[in-house]
Motif scaffolding. Structure first.
Motif, mmCIF file in Angstrom:
data_model
loop_
_atom_site.group_PDB
_atom_site.id
_atom_site.type_symbol
_atom_site.label_atom_id
_atom_site.label_comp_id
_atom_site.label_asym_id
_atom_site.label_seq_id
_atom_site.Cartn_x
_atom_site.Cartn_y
_atom_site.Cartn_z
ATOM 1 N N ARG A 156 0.849 -1.200 0.000
ATOM 2 C CA ARG A 156 0.000 0.000 0.000
ATOM 3 C C ARG A 156 0.875 1.237 0.000
ATOM 4 O O ARG A 156 1.799 1.352 0.807
ATOM 5 C CB ARG A 156 -0.922 0.037 1.217
ATOM 6 C CG ARG A 156 -1.781 1.317 1.261
ATOM 7 C CD ARG A 156 -2.809 1.289 2.373
ATOM 8 N NE ARG A 156 -3.573 2.522 2.382
ATOM 9 C CZ ARG A 156 -3.378 3.536 3.234
ATOM 10 N NH1 ARG A 156 -2.432 3.437 4.159
ATOM 11 N NH2 ARG A 156 -4.116 4.626 3.175
ATOM 12 N N PHE A 157 0.602 2.130 -0.941
ATOM 13 C CA PHE A 157 1.251 3.434 -0.995
ATOM 14 C C PHE A 157 0.177 4.466 -0.627
ATOM 15 O O PHE A 157 -0.680 4.783 -1.460
ATOM 16 C CB PHE A 157 1.807 3.710 -2.387
ATOM 17 C CG PHE A 157 3.025 2.899 -2.737
ATOM 18 C CD1 PHE A 157 4.273 3.505 -2.804
ATOM 19 C CD2 PHE A 157 2.942 1.534 -2.992
ATOM 20 C CE1 PHE A 157 5.412 2.764 -3.122
ATOM 21 C CE2 PHE A 157 4.062 0.788 -3.306
ATOM 22 C CZ PHE A 157 5.306 1.405 -3.366
ATOM 23 N N PRO A 158 0.180 4.971 0.607
ATOM 24 C CA PRO A 158 -0.934 5.809 1.057
ATOM 25 C C PRO A 158 -1.033 7.164 0.362
ATOM 26 O O PRO A 158 -2.100 7.773 0.341
ATOM 27 C CB PRO A 158 -0.662 5.995 2.558
ATOM 28 C CG PRO A 158 0.785 5.712 2.740
ATOM 29 C CD PRO A 158 1.156 4.720 1.684
ATOM 30 N N GLU A 159 0.073 7.641 -0.220
ATOM 31 C CA GLU A 159 0.066 8.951 -0.883
ATOM 32 C C GLU A 159 0.011 8.752 -2.390
ATOM 33 O O GLU A 159 0.913 8.160 -2.984
ATOM 34 C CB GLU A 159 1.329 9.716 -0.517
ATOM 35 C CG GLU A 159 1.298 11.194 -0.850
ATOM 36 C CD GLU A 159 0.388 11.988 0.073
ATOM 37 O OE1 GLU A 159 -0.292 12.896 -0.424
ATOM 38 O OE2 GLU A 159 0.358 11.679 1.284
ATOM 39 N N PRO A 160 -1.037 9.231 -3.063
ATOM 40 C CA PRO A 160 -1.095 9.096 -4.523
ATOM 41 C C PRO A 160 -0.211 10.142 -5.200
ATOM 42 O O PRO A 160 0.275 11.082 -4.556
ATOM 43 C CB PRO A 160 -2.575 9.357 -4.836
ATOM 44 C CG PRO A 160 -2.995 10.310 -3.763
ATOM 45 C CD PRO A 160 -2.227 9.910 -2.524
ATOM 46 N N PRO A 161 0.009 10.015 -6.504
ATOM 47 C CA PRO A 161 0.702 11.091 -7.232
ATOM 48 C C PRO A 161 -0.033 12.420 -7.091
ATOM 49 O O PRO A 161 -1.230 12.464 -6.783
ATOM 50 C CB PRO A 161 0.699 10.595 -8.685
ATOM 51 C CG PRO A 161 0.588 9.107 -8.580
ATOM 52 C CD PRO A 161 -0.273 8.864 -7.376
#
Length: 286
Positions: A156-161
């Motif tokens: 999981r990457f909690p910060e999107p582009p």
């Protein structure tokens, strides 16, 4: 049409200076390139990590688009690539784009490393998987992936582009007589296409002419849904030193459908100083 400049030769410090001068002299983008250890006769030059260079450039520029011509996802671990992309995207305020390709087989990061995808077919499948993995990481949700080249448990990457996604421009091969659907369908799925023509043995040989760009633009208009969003057609070339001739070159490419002109100098006799001189001439005004 927008104008990008490729920093094909030079030290990291020279790349950063070149990018700053691109911004000062009216260019719309600065692009480095992605190689590790190239087994290319006559091209024995130092290679640098493209994301480290672009992070440095992002910190000293404010306006220009940043990328590489082109990134090679098949030889990268997708979770590491996703993190590098996200970092430069945020550092630049959302100015990163991702021209991507299958990588060159002469790069020893393919040929000298066991388990790397080697054949064209394998590299193409790996490219699609790595891009799929990265796109899923932009959702902010937990996901798993079970593929041929990338099989992972929960991530999981909690910060999107910054803008929700980073534009992806796959290299696509064009042949008006027999359009190669696999290559073209990959490009249509994303946000643009770095155009090459079939049969080119050098970067210059693979550059399309205006007739190629015109027929490709018509094909894309026919096969891509109008609600799919903007689509960039990226053309590499070399502008003439005469401003009037350069303006005519760019105008012809724009009229044929190109949305980006990438000023591209790969001749080994090119020097960082000659690139800087060219940048200072600025792009033509259309």
């Amino acid at each position: 049409m927008r104008f990008g400049f490729i920093g094909s030769f030079g030290s990291p410090a020279q790349h950063v200076r070149l990018a700053r001068e691109c911004e000062e002299h009216g260019w719309d983008g600065f692009f480095t390139w992605d190689g590790v250890s190239l087994d290319e006769p006559g091209f024995d030059v130092a290679t640098w990590d493209p994301f480290a260079l672009l992070a440095a450039v992002a910190a000293v520029t404010e306006r220009i688009t940043l990328g590489a011509m082109v990134f090679a996802p098949p030889r990268r671990r997708p979770w590491e690539l996703a993190q590098q992309v996200l970092t430069v995207d945020h550092l630049s305020g959302g100015r990163l784009v991702l021209p991507v390709g299958m990588g060159v087989p002469s790069d020893r990061a393919f040929s000298s490393v066991a388990g790397q995808p080697a054949s064209l077919r394998d590299r193409a499948r790996a490219l699609d998987e790595v891009l799929d993995w990265m796109e899923r990481s932009w959702s902010g949700e937990v996901f798993e992936h079970d593929g041929e080249w990338a099989a992972t448990g929960p991530f999981r990457f909690p910060e999107p582009p910054v803008h929700g996604r980073v534009p992806v421009w796959p290299v696509g091969v064009w042949d008006a007589q027999s359009p190669p659907r696999r290559s073209l369908d990959r490009a249509l799925r994303w946000d643009g296409m770095v155009v090459q023509v079939r049969g080119g043995e050098t970067p210059e040989d693979a550059e399309p002419g205006t007739d190629d760009l015109r027929s490709l633009s018509a094909w894309i208009a026919e096969h891509r849904s109008p609600d799919a969003g903007p689509f960039d057609i990226v053309h590499q070339g070399r502008l003439d030193a005469d401003p009037d001739v350069a303006r005519e070159q760019a105008a012809e490419a724009a009229a044929a459908g190109a949305t980006w002109w990438m000023e591209s100098w790969w001749d080994p006799s090119t020097t960082p100083e000659s690139l800087l001189d060219r940048v200072r001439q600025g792009p033509p005004t259309l």
